[in-house]
Design an enzyme around this catalytic site. Structure first.
Site, PDB file in Angstrom:
ATOM      1  N   ASP A  40      -6.186  -3.378  -1.239  1.00 47.49           N
ATOM      2  CA  ASP A  40      -6.560  -2.150  -1.968  1.00 47.49           C
ATOM      3  C   ASP A  40      -6.808  -2.324  -3.474  1.00 47.49           C
ATOM      4  OD1 ASP A  40      -6.073  -1.242   0.540  1.00 47.49           O
ATOM      5  OD2 ASP A  40      -4.498   0.183   0.013  1.00 47.49           O
ATOM      6  N   GLU A  96      -8.087   1.370   1.032  1.00 53.12           N
ATOM      7  CA  GLU A  96      -7.589   2.617   1.625  1.00 53.12           C
ATOM      8  C   GLU A  96      -8.739   3.611   1.557  1.00 53.12           C
ATOM      9  OE1 GLU A  96      -3.730   3.897   0.285  1.00 53.12           O
ATOM     10  OE2 GLU A  96      -3.927   5.853   1.246  1.00 53.12           O
ATOM     11  N   LYS A 156      -9.021   1.062   5.755  1.00 52.86           N
ATOM     12  CA  LYS A 156      -7.806   1.458   6.486  1.00 52.86           C
ATOM     13  C   LYS A 156      -7.442   2.889   6.092  1.00 52.86           C
ATOM     14  CE  LYS A 156      -4.541  -0.695   3.219  1.00 52.86           C
ATOM     15  NZ  LYS A 156      -3.946   0.551   2.747  1.00 52.86           N
ATOM     16  N   LYS A 214      -1.415   3.477   5.086  1.00 55.47           N
ATOM     17  CA  LYS A 214      -0.873   2.590   4.068  1.00 55.47           C
ATOM     18  C   LYS A 214      -0.862   1.153   4.605  1.00 55.47           C
ATOM     19  CE  LYS A 214      -0.218   6.058   1.319  1.00 55.47           C
ATOM     20  NZ  LYS A 214      -1.335   6.343   0.416  1.00 55.47           N
ATOM     21  N   VAL A 258      -2.182  -4.127  -4.375  1.00 51.92           N
ATOM     22  CA  VAL A 258      -1.405  -2.977  -4.839  1.00 51.92           C
ATOM     23  C   VAL A 258      -1.254  -1.941  -3.726  1.00 51.92           C
ATOM     24  CG1 VAL A 258      -2.190  -3.301  -7.204  1.00 51.92           C
ATOM     25  CG2 VAL A 258      -3.469  -1.758  -5.717  1.00 51.92           C
ATOM     26  N   THR A 259      -0.254  -1.062  -3.862  1.00 49.31           N
ATOM     27  CA  THR A 259       0.881  -1.240  -4.735  1.00 49.31           C
ATOM     28  C   THR A 259       1.986  -1.939  -3.941  1.00 49.31           C
ATOM     29  OG1 THR A 259       1.792   0.938  -4.151  1.00 49.31           O
ATOM     30  CG2 THR A 259       0.387   0.837  -6.095  1.00 49.31           C
ATOM     31  N   CYS A 289       1.365   0.120  -0.012  1.00 46.05           N
ATOM     32  CA  CYS A 289       0.470  -0.495   0.979  1.00 46.05           C
ATOM     33  C   CYS A 289       0.772  -1.966   1.228  1.00 46.05           C
ATOM     34  CB  CYS A 289      -0.978  -0.281   0.566  1.00 46.05           C
ATOM     35  SG  CYS A 289      -1.440   1.457   0.680  1.00 46.05           S
ATOM     36  N   GLN A 327      18.483 -11.453   3.057  1.00 41.63           N
ATOM     37  CA  GLN A 327      18.975 -11.750   4.413  1.00 41.63           C
ATOM     38  C   GLN A 327      18.172 -12.884   5.067  1.00 41.63           C
ATOM     39  OE1 GLN A 327      20.179  -7.946   6.575  1.00 41.63           O
ATOM     40  NE2 GLN A 327      18.761  -7.140   5.037  1.00 41.63           N
TER      41      GLN A 327
HETATM   42  C1  C5J Z   1      -1.555   1.788  -1.972  1.00 45.23           C
HETATM   43  C2  C5J Z   1      -0.924   4.054  -2.443  1.00 45.23           C
HETATM   44  N1  C5J Z   1      -2.629   1.006  -1.842  1.00 45.23           N
HETATM   45  N2  C5J Z   1       0.008   3.694  -3.306  1.00 45.23           N
HETATM   46  N3  C5J Z   1      -1.736   3.136  -1.863  1.00 45.23           N
HETATM   47  O1  C5J Z   1      -0.464   1.333  -2.224  1.00 45.23           O
HETATM   48  O2  C5J Z   1      -1.074   5.225  -2.148  1.00 45.23           O
END
Ligand code: C5J
Length: 228
Positions: A26, A74, A131, A134, A159-160, A164, A204
């Protein structure tokens, strides 16, 4: 470090003869540039711009070594039929998904703001997936594309970090992929969320996967898949 290992947390990440795909999540104008969806939610987008040169270095290496790259966006269809009302209506943003903003309709496929930023623009022949969720596995052909290529290892950038990127990494982990997040090639609007995500993923014994710096990733990929 062995020719086929990346120095990583919580321990070295083993590479195989089939190179890992680089999944760039993204890096679209909506999230990275002022005036897009990210800033309409009240976020400072400047920290996200800082990772662009690092992702470009990784992308250049992948292109030079002819390794597999997958870009995601996205994006929803213009009729918003693949965007649930819950996603449109959540929160009190000035701009909602589908609204007309300074870069066209927010998070709608084909709009100017939905494009990947120029610096990281996919080349013809590279896979660019849209997509609606997320996670990049939800309602996309990502799993079958990877399976068709025999890819078992995935390196993540984009990101972020905690939305996502983390969602996709968890989806991938549950499907049996060996996942590594490139620490300086991912960013969040919230520095503490990035830090926490890196800790969650690698805690872990690597419950979701590994993390490593781009420097270690680049060095190891050169050594494993570059010319002898
Ligand atoms: C992504 C969002 N790409 N933060 N989307 O992380 O809405």
């Amino acid at each position: 470090m062995n020719k086929k290992m990346i120095e990583a947390h919580p321990y070295a990440y083993s590479l195989t003869d089939t190179p890992p795909a680089l999944i760039i999540i993204d890096m679209q104008r909506d999230f990275i540039e002022p005036g897009g969806f990210g800033s309409s939610l009240g976020n400072d987008v400047r920290p996200l711009m800082k990772i662009v040169p690092t992702i470009k270095r990784l992308l250049d290496l992948y292109r030079r070594l002819h390794l597999p790259v997958i870009h995601t966006r996205e994006a929803h269809s213009p009729d918003l039929l693949n965007c649930p009302p819950s996603k449109i209506n959540r929160g009190n943003a000035m701009l909602r998904i589908g609204d007309a903003g300074p870069m066209g309709r927010v998070l709608v496929d084909g709009e100017p703001g939905n494009a990947i930023i120029d610096a990281l623009k996919p080349l013809p022949g590279e896979i660019e997936l849209t997509k609606p969720g997320k996670g990049a596995f939800y309602a996309t052909p990502l799993h079958s594309l990877l399976q068709a290529r025999g890819i078992t290892h995935l390196l993540f950038a984009g990101v972020t970090t905690e939305v996502c990127v983390q969602t996709t990494m968890r989806e991938a982990n549950d499907r049996g992929y060996e996942c590594l997040l490139i620490e300086d090639a991912t960013e969040s609007y919230f520095p503490e969320f990035k830090r926490a995500t890196l800790e969650m993923i690698t805690a872990q014994g690597g419950i979701v996967g590994w993390s490593a710096s781009s420097m270690h990733v680049i060095k190891s990929l050169e050594s494993a898949y570059g010319n002898p």
